[in-house]
Scaffold this motif. Structure first.
Motif, PDB file in Angstrom:
ATOM      1  N   PRO A 111      -3.363 -13.453   3.460  1.00  0.00           N
ATOM      2  CA  PRO A 111      -2.024 -13.605   4.019  1.00  0.00           C
ATOM      3  C   PRO A 111      -1.931 -13.330   5.515  1.00  0.00           C
ATOM      4  CG  PRO A 111      -1.921 -12.440   1.924  1.00  0.00           C
ATOM      5  CD  PRO A 111      -3.367 -12.575   2.270  1.00  0.00           C
ATOM      6  N   VAL A 112      -2.510 -12.230   5.964  1.00  0.00           N
ATOM      7  CA  VAL A 112      -2.395 -11.871   7.380  1.00  0.00           C
ATOM      8  C   VAL A 112      -3.157 -12.859   8.255  1.00  0.00           C
ATOM      9  CG1 VAL A 112      -2.951 -10.107   9.105  1.00  0.00           C
ATOM     10  CG2 VAL A 112      -1.971  -9.436   6.906  1.00  0.00           C
ATOM     11  N   THR A 113      -4.342 -13.269   7.811  1.00  0.00           N
ATOM     12  CA  THR A 113      -5.118 -14.237   8.590  1.00  0.00           C
ATOM     13  C   THR A 113      -4.382 -15.561   8.690  1.00  0.00           C
ATOM     14  OG1 THR A 113      -7.199 -13.215   7.908  1.00  0.00           O
ATOM     15  CG2 THR A 113      -7.302 -15.468   8.735  1.00  0.00           C
ATOM     16  N   ASN A 114      -3.828 -16.040   7.593  1.00  0.00           N
ATOM     17  CA  ASN A 114      -3.079 -17.294   7.609  1.00  0.00           C
ATOM     18  C   ASN A 114      -1.880 -17.191   8.533  1.00  0.00           C
ATOM     19  OD1 ASN A 114      -0.964 -19.328   6.448  1.00  0.00           O
ATOM     20  ND2 ASN A 114      -2.928 -19.971   5.590  1.00  0.00           N
ATOM     21  N   LEU A 115      -1.228 -16.042   8.514  1.00  0.00           N
ATOM     22  CA  LEU A 115      -0.084 -15.826   9.409  1.00  0.00           C
ATOM     23  C   LEU A 115      -0.530 -15.936  10.867  1.00  0.00           C
ATOM     24  CD1 LEU A 115       2.481 -12.908   8.985  1.00  0.00           C
ATOM     25  CD2 LEU A 115       1.754 -13.716  11.215  1.00  0.00           C
ATOM     26  N   PRO A 173       1.106 -16.805  -0.954  1.00  0.00           N
ATOM     27  CA  PRO A 173      -0.065 -17.022  -0.093  1.00  0.00           C
ATOM     28  C   PRO A 173      -1.086 -18.023  -0.611  1.00  0.00           C
ATOM     29  CG  PRO A 173      -0.263 -14.931  -1.228  1.00  0.00           C
ATOM     30  CD  PRO A 173       1.109 -15.456  -1.543  1.00  0.00           C
ATOM     31  N   TYR A 174      -0.962 -18.483  -1.863  1.00  0.00           N
ATOM     32  CA  TYR A 174      -1.990 -19.358  -2.427  1.00  0.00           C
ATOM     33  C   TYR A 174      -1.507 -20.786  -2.642  1.00  0.00           C
ATOM     34  CZ  TYR A 174      -3.722 -14.671  -3.309  1.00  0.00           C
ATOM     35  OH  TYR A 174      -4.099 -13.359  -3.160  1.00  0.00           O
ATOM     36  N   VAL A 175      -0.386 -21.119  -2.027  1.00  0.00           N
ATOM     37  CA  VAL A 175       0.155 -22.475  -2.163  1.00  0.00           C
ATOM     38  C   VAL A 175      -0.731 -23.461  -1.401  1.00  0.00           C
ATOM     39  CG1 VAL A 175       2.113 -23.949  -1.608  1.00  0.00           C
ATOM     40  CG2 VAL A 175       2.497 -21.656  -2.483  1.00  0.00           C
ATOM     41  N   GLN A 176      -0.889 -24.641  -1.984  1.00  0.00           N
ATOM     42  CA  GLN A 176      -1.626 -25.723  -1.313  1.00  0.00           C
ATOM     43  C   GLN A 176      -0.889 -27.033  -1.547  1.00  0.00           C
ATOM     44  OE1 GLN A 176      -5.963 -25.905  -1.323  1.00  0.00           O
ATOM     45  NE2 GLN A 176      -5.825 -27.983  -2.180  1.00  0.00           N
ATOM     46  N   SER A 177      -0.687 -27.774  -0.460  1.00  0.00           N
ATOM     47  CA  SER A 177       0.004 -29.056  -0.566  1.00  0.00           C
ATOM     48  C   SER A 177      -0.985 -30.161  -0.912  1.00  0.00           C
ATOM     49  CB  SER A 177       0.700 -29.389   0.758  1.00  0.00           C
ATOM     50  OG  SER A 177      -0.249 -29.754   1.741  1.00  0.00           O
ATOM     51  N   GLY A 208      -1.824 -21.843   2.220  1.00  0.00           N
ATOM     52  CA  GLY A 208      -1.419 -20.487   2.556  1.00  0.00           C
ATOM     53  C   GLY A 208       0.019 -20.330   2.989  1.00  0.00           C
ATOM     54  N   LEU A 209       0.332 -19.133   3.443  1.00  0.00           N
ATOM     55  CA  LEU A 209       1.695 -18.762   3.796  1.00  0.00           C
ATOM     56  C   LEU A 209       2.359 -19.722   4.773  1.00  0.00           C
ATOM     57  CD1 LEU A 209       1.499 -14.873   4.253  1.00  0.00           C
ATOM     58  CD2 LEU A 209       2.740 -16.124   2.491  1.00  0.00           C
ATOM     59  N   MET A 210       1.627 -20.097   5.824  1.00  0.00           N
ATOM     60  CA  MET A 210       2.209 -20.947   6.859  1.00  0.00           C
ATOM     61  C   MET A 210       1.783 -22.404   6.695  1.00  0.00           C
ATOM     62  SD  MET A 210       3.373 -18.587   9.787  1.00  0.00           S
ATOM     63  CE  MET A 210       3.471 -19.777  11.021  1.00  0.00           C
ATOM     64  N   PRO A 241     -13.356   4.946  -8.860  1.00  0.00           N
ATOM     65  CA  PRO A 241     -13.411   3.582  -8.317  1.00  0.00           C
ATOM     66  C   PRO A 241     -13.029   3.546  -6.842  1.00  0.00           C
ATOM     67  CG  PRO A 241     -12.167   3.673 -10.371  1.00  0.00           C
ATOM     68  CD  PRO A 241     -12.377   5.082  -9.932  1.00  0.00           C
ATOM     69  N   PRO A 242     -13.435   2.505  -6.124  1.00  0.00           N
ATOM     70  CA  PRO A 242     -13.068   2.377  -4.711  1.00  0.00           C
ATOM     71  C   PRO A 242     -11.556   2.236  -4.537  1.00  0.00           C
ATOM     72  CG  PRO A 242     -14.051   0.343  -5.524  1.00  0.00           C
ATOM     73  CD  PRO A 242     -14.255   1.371  -6.589  1.00  0.00           C
ATOM     74  N   ASN A 243     -11.067   2.728  -3.417  1.00  0.00           N
ATOM     75  CA  ASN A 243      -9.627   2.686  -3.142  1.00  0.00           C
ATOM     76  C   ASN A 243      -9.254   1.304  -2.611  1.00  0.00           C
ATOM     77  OD1 ASN A 243      -6.981   3.169  -2.586  1.00  0.00           O
ATOM     78  ND2 ASN A 243      -7.337   4.685  -0.979  1.00  0.00           N
ATOM     79  N   THR A 244      -8.998   0.378  -3.514  1.00  0.00           N
ATOM     80  CA  THR A 244      -8.664  -0.985  -3.100  1.00  0.00           C
ATOM     81  C   THR A 244      -7.272  -1.078  -2.503  1.00  0.00           C
ATOM     82  OG1 THR A 244      -7.999  -1.434  -5.379  1.00  0.00           O
ATOM     83  CG2 THR A 244     -10.219  -2.085  -4.742  1.00  0.00           C
ATOM     84  N   ALA A 245      -6.460  -0.037  -2.651  1.00  0.00           N
ATOM     85  CA  ALA A 245      -5.137  -0.041  -2.020  1.00  0.00           C
ATOM     86  C   ALA A 245      -5.254  -0.143  -0.506  1.00  0.00           C
ATOM     87  CB  ALA A 245      -4.355   1.219  -2.401  1.00  0.00           C
ATOM     88  N   GLU A 246      -6.394   0.330   0.038  1.00  0.00           N
ATOM     89  CA  GLU A 246      -6.594   0.256   1.480  1.00  0.00           C
ATOM     90  C   GLU A 246      -6.768  -1.187   1.947  1.00  0.00           C
ATOM     91  OE1 GLU A 246      -9.941   2.737   2.143  1.00  0.00           O
ATOM     92  OE2 GLU A 246      -8.839   4.616   1.849  1.00  0.00           O
ATOM     93  N   ARG A 247      -7.148  -2.085   1.025  1.00  0.00           N
ATOM     94  CA  ARG A 247      -7.342  -3.485   1.390  1.00  0.00           C
ATOM     95  C   ARG A 247      -6.122  -4.339   1.085  1.00  0.00           C
ATOM     96  NH1 ARG A 247     -12.345  -3.060  -1.606  1.00  0.00           N
ATOM     97  NH2 ARG A 247     -11.622  -4.731  -2.987  1.00  0.00           N
ATOM     98  N   ALA A 248      -5.152  -3.767   0.420  1.00  0.00           N
ATOM     99  CA  ALA A 248      -3.978  -4.542   0.013  1.00  0.00           C
ATOM    100  C   ALA A 248      -3.073  -4.824   1.202  1.00  0.00           C
ATOM    101  CB  ALA A 248      -3.200  -3.795  -1.061  1.00  0.00           C
ATOM    102  N   THR A 249      -2.509  -6.043   1.219  1.00  0.00           N
ATOM    103  CA  THR A 249      -1.543  -6.401   2.257  1.00  0.00           C
ATOM    104  C   THR A 249      -0.177  -5.906   1.799  1.00  0.00           C
ATOM    105  OG1 THR A 249      -2.855  -8.373   2.749  1.00  0.00           O
ATOM    106  CG2 THR A 249      -0.608  -8.300   3.632  1.00  0.00           C
ATOM    107  N   ALA A 250       0.061  -4.609   2.005  1.00  0.00           N
ATOM    108  CA  ALA A 250       1.306  -4.009   1.533  1.00  0.00           C
ATOM    109  C   ALA A 250       1.536  -2.691   2.246  1.00  0.00           C
ATOM    110  CB  ALA A 250       1.257  -3.787   0.022  1.00  0.00           C
TER     111      ALA A 250
END
Length: 242
Positions: A178-182, A143-147, A153-155, A73-82
């Motif tokens: 997460p990173v884009t929202n930041l 990161p998925y909170v919505q008012s 998002g985060l911010m 399978p593709p290495n999705t860890a490379e896309r993880a925000t971690a």
């Protein structure tokens, strides 16, 4: 029936010789390949530190060409925000670990956000701990909170108002990255502070609710208090996480 071989004994001899040479050449070729493989295996056995980089390069090459995608399978860890805490500078690792314990979030995603906050601090001239304090106050690092008002998002950026800022990242749905929202949140906060004459408190109030906001119900004080705690954590001071 006519048999061309019976009419030309020399042709049969030539064919036998050609076949013998082909067999010999093939045998030597296979022996050479086998020898090279043996040398390679011996080299890897003597130099085990080279095995993992070779495996990673082979995996990258295979994934890039969609080879064995079912079994590999593709290495999705490379896309993880971690990232791992040990990959951060010591002060950032202290902050990430403290935030992870306080907000009950995995430390690896927190480590990535702490690192990104420091990157954004250099370009926005905002303190990294202020950026993290805003995230903590706005979303508790979820990161998925919505008012109800549509902040996401985060911010907790108002995506409807700041949709254009997300265009460079692929559109409105990037608010949940997460990173884009930041990054977008930092840009909005930086503009808010500039708009309010450089006042941090007034900028935070404007970030919270725009021109109509006159009472923050303790929001600004809460953000600044969290920033002060993060400053203390980074300095190595014992700071309760509850």
């Amino acid at each position: 029936m006519f048999n061309p071989w019976s009419q030309d004994p020399d042709r049969r001899a030539r064919c036998r010789n050609a076949l013998a040479r082909l067999v010999a050449f093939t045998h030597r070729g296979l022996a050479l390949v086998g020898g090279l493989v043996a040398v390679l295996l011996l080299w890897i056995w003597l130099q085990p530190q080279w095995l993992q980089p070779l495996e990673q390069r082979l995996a990258t090459w295979l994934r890039a060409r969609d080879v064995l995608t079912v079994l590999w399978p593709p290495n999705t860890a490379e896309r993880a925000t971690a990232v791992h805490l040990q990959d951060l500078p010591p002060q950032q690792a202290l902050v990430a670990n403290w935030l992870a314990r306080k907000y009950k979030v995995a430390p690896e995603p927190l480590a990535a956000l702490v690192a990104e906050a420091h990157v954004q601090a250099k370009t926005s001239k905002l303190p990294a701990h202020l950026i993290l304090a805003v995230m903590a106050t706005e979303s508790s690092f979820h990161p998925y909170v919505q008012s109800q008002a549509g902040a996401q998002g985060l911010m907790q950026v108002m995506t409807g108002i700041h949709a254009q800022r997300y265009e460079a990242y692929g559109g409105r749905l990037a608010a949940f990255d997460p990173v884009t929202n930041l990054r977008v949140g930092v840009a909005v906060l930086s503009d808010a502070i500039k708009l309010r004459g450089g006042s941090l408190e007034e900028g935070l109030l404007f970030y919270l609710g725009g021109y109509a906001m006159t009472e923050d119900n303790g929001y600004v004080a809460k953000v600044l208090a969290e920033k002060a705690r993060l400053d203390a954590v980074a300095a190595g001071q014992k700071t309760p996480a509850d």
